[in-house]
Structures are given as C-alpha cells and as structure tokens.
Enzyme design. Structure first.
Site: not given
Ligand code: PLP
Length: 434
Positions: A282, A284, A326, A330, A356, A384
């Site tokens: 799977e 991605g 991202r 993270y 802002c 992402y």
C-alpha cells in the site's frame, strides 16, 4: 547532500530548474501560483520499481491514494495496473470517477461508517482492512442485511518501531491503529464465526517515511507468526498485505529503493515457506512524493535589519500552510530552490506564507538569492501536499499540472473564491428544501 535531493526528473539547465525538461518558471507564469506540478514519468517509474520486483509473484500494488488523490493521478496508477488503498467512501468515489477497478481496492481506516461499508460492498471492493472486533460486528451486520459476505483482512498492530516521526508512526502499542498482536488470533476466530464475513487476508501498516528495511522485516515476521497460528486454528489466510510507508528523500535521507525492499521481503517470505502467498503493498508517499513540486512566487522581502524582527530575514511567498502543511504540522524539512538562479550574493531567509499564524512557514534559514516576483520551487511536494490542503484564510486551493509525454496538462483548476462559500447560508436565507 545533492543539490536537488530526491527528485529524479528534476535538473538544472544552467540557471533554469526543469522538471521533465520543462522550465518550471515558465509553467508558473503560464498557470499562475501557487501551482503543483507533477511528472507522470516519475510516478510511473516509482510504481514500476515495485512492480518489476514483484514480477512472477502473485501481487497487487494498492496505491494509498490519500497521498495524492487527484483524478489524473489515480488514472495514471489505474492504467499502470494498480489497485488502491482507500480510507473513506469519498476516496472510493474518486477511484470510480478515475476509472479504477473496485475489485482492486482495499478499504482501510480505523472508523468506517456503516454507510461507507455498504457503498464499498455495493461497488465490490476486494477487501475490508478491519481494525477492531467492534468493526467486525458492524461489517457483519451490514453484509448480512445485503445478503452478502464481506471479504476481510485484519489489520494487526505488530508492535514494531518504524523509527519515524511520532505523528506518522502507526505500528507501536499505544497507537489507535490495528488490532493488538496478542488479540489477533481471537479476533480471527471471531471473524470466522460471523456468517457475513469471509476471512481473506492479514495486513499491517507500521508508519510513514520509513527509511530502513529492518522494521518491515520485523513486521512481516510478526504477521507470518500469526498466519501460522490462525491457519493452525483452521482459518485460511490468502494474502499478506505489508502496508505502505516507504520513505523518500527530502534532504539527506537514504531510504531503500522499492525494489530492494521488495526483494528482501520476498526472500523472508520464501525462507519461511510462505512464498506462494499473494503479497499486497500500500505505498503512498513513495509513488508520488518525489514526482511533484509546489511553485510559489516571492511577494515581499522583509530583511530583519529593517524592522527589528530579531535579525531574521523573511521571504514571504504566495504559497502557505494551507497549500503545504507538512512543515507546520510535522516540522518537516522540504528543499526550496529558486526556479531561476540569480547571479547575486545569497542571504539567509525564512520562507513563509501570508497566513495569519506564526506556524505558517515552508522553510527556515534557507540560503537563497531572491527578489520579489521570483519563482521558488518546494521540492518533494507530490505527497501529502494537495490532499492535506485547506481553505484557511479563505484561500482558494492551488491549481495542479501534470507533465505527460512532454506536455503540460492542467489537471485541476485553481479554486474560485465564490465556490469557497457557495454552500454557506446567511441567517435570513430560506432553509434548503424549505
Ligand atoms: C497512509 C497509509 C498508507 C500509505 O502510507 P505512505 O507512507 O504514504 O506510503 C498505507 N496504508 C495505510 C493503511 C495508510 O493509512
């Protein structure tokens, strides 16, 4: 660290940054910014590495479409023979709209609604990746009400450390995903006892942006231990799905190539006498991440000496955390490059968006020679990026272009502002349907 980490189809011709030979600054001018640009060739090369390594084996590569679910991207993978890993009824609708085969769809996710289960049964998905005993019961009831049997795999939490960021690590104890390894045999017995279910497989997904082979081998071993126990209990298991999660190079990471990972997993499968089983993946991020860039225009420069901001230089661009979350979410590091190099002395800039929020940054302390009006490219933005984008600050989402056989094809129009509030109701408006 190479100048252009991770992006195989990206190169400089002199000062000019090109993707598949197309100058990115020209694409930014033609289509406007912020703009995602994807190389279809890079996507096909990425999936080809998995498929080649799996040749001669029963296998299915199910593209985890939450990484990038634009229809033309799905179409690209469907035509390459991929199935899809979906996590919602909405994603299933996208697969169907893109011409994907529902019989090659696995339905993952820790909280599926009964209506989504019905929709997936109706479409004829290949398998439900079930994450709890409660979900087994719900799916059983849904299937019986349709006079059908639902194909199920149990997502097992193998309790291995994928060695990645805590927000994207999913295979350790104390994490919301999957059925604990110790409870898995009991869960399989329960599944096999329910008349609306048909056990077909076992799966796991241990995290994302994984840069080592070892956690995959550990997880596979843990799955095969269970396969042996479950089959000893008289419940046959057809396929083994090792999930996704293979990392890409954002800066100096060196994840294994997909074919190296696959070869090692096949070797382990064979060594343990499970070589006949169908193997599912799977992936991605590793199929799309390095195939895309996000282009953005420099709006304003705020050198720190000007306004007492502590000496920091801010380069304010027209892409923001709503386009690429991202870094804000993270603290992810993404390479930022000028689309055309300037023959000037560079300075150190924090590249930030106009939203802002102080968390609205794309890259900190980047050495760049920039002027307002210049175009910058944020690399490795194919995964992402668009799928996690939002309309925060009432910002329309970016347009997307795919490079196909040397041609730039618009695959998503820039969102119109009016569409952002088209579904909203003023207080004195008649109620819908009234
Ligand atoms: C997100 C996800 C994937 C894909 O992860 P990548 O890191 O993008 O490869 C695969 N399977 C499941 C169940 C997921 O939730």
């Amino acid at each position: 660290m190479s100048a252009l980490p991770g992006a195989p189809n990206l190169a400089r011709a002199g000062a000019v940054l090109q993707l598949d030979g197309q100058p990115l600054a020209a694409l930014a001018q033609a289509f406007g910014t912020p703009l995602f640009v994807y190389s279809q060739a890079a996507m096909l090369a990425a999936v080809g590495a998995y498929q080649r390594a799996l040749q001669g084996r029963r296998h299915l590569v199910c593209y985890a479409m939450k990484a990038n679910s634009s229809l033309a991207v799905l179409q690209t993978f469907a035509r390459a023979g991929c199935g899809f890993d979906i996590v919602s009824g909405g994603e299933l609708a996208r697969v169907l709209a893109a011409g994907g085969d529902p019989a090659r769809v696995v339905f993952s996710g820790v909280g599926k609604r009964p209506a989504e289960m019905r929709q997936a049964m109706q479409a004829g998905v290949r398998c439900f990746n079930v994450e709890s005993t409660a979900e087994l019961d719900t799916l059983n009831a849904v299937a019986l009400a349709m006079d059908r049997r639902a194909p199920v795999s149990l997502r097992v939490n193998p309790d291995v450390d994928a060695g990645t960021h805590p927000y994207i690590s999913t295979g350790l104890k104390g994490n919301k995903f999957g059925i604990a390894h110790a409870q898995a045999v009991a869960a399989y017995r329960h599944a096999a006892s329910l008349p609306g279910l048909q056990v077909v497989g076992i799966d796991c997904h241990i995290g994302s942006q994984i840069t080592q082979v070892a956690p995959y081998l550990d997880a596979l071993d843990r799955l095969l231990d269970l396969v042996e126990q479950v089959e000893a209990a008289g419940i046959p298991i057809h396929h083994v799905d090792v999930g996704g999660g293979l990392g890409i190079t954002y800066s100096d990471e060196s994840p294994p190539a997909a074919d190296v990972l696959v070869a090692q997993l096949l070797q382990r499968l064979d060594a343990r006498g499970h070589g006949h089983r169908e193997l599912l993946f799977e992936p991605g991020r590793s199929l799309v991440g390095n195939a895309g860039v996000l282009l953005t225009e420099v709006l304003v420069l705020k050198p720190g000496a000007d306004d007492g901001s502590g000496g920091k230089n801010f380069c304010i661009v027209d892409a923001a955390m709503n386009d690429m979350v991202r870094p804000a979410m993270y603290e992810a590091w993404m390479q930022i490059e000028a689309c055309v190099l300037r023959d000037a002395v560079p300075a150190t800039w924090d590249v930030v968006g106009p939203v802002c929020e102080s968390g609205d940054w794309l890259g900190r302390e980047r050495v760049l020679a920039v002027q307002p009006g210049d175009m910058l490219a944020i690399l490795s933005a194919g995964a992402y990026g668009m799928t996690m984008s939002s309309n925060y600050n009432t910002r329309p989402r970016a347009a997307e272009v795919m490079l196909v056989d040397g041609q730039a094809r618009l695959i998503r129009q820039r969102e119109a502002v009016a569409s952002l509030f088209a579904g909203e109701l003023l207080l004195d408006a008649p109620e819908p349907g009234a």
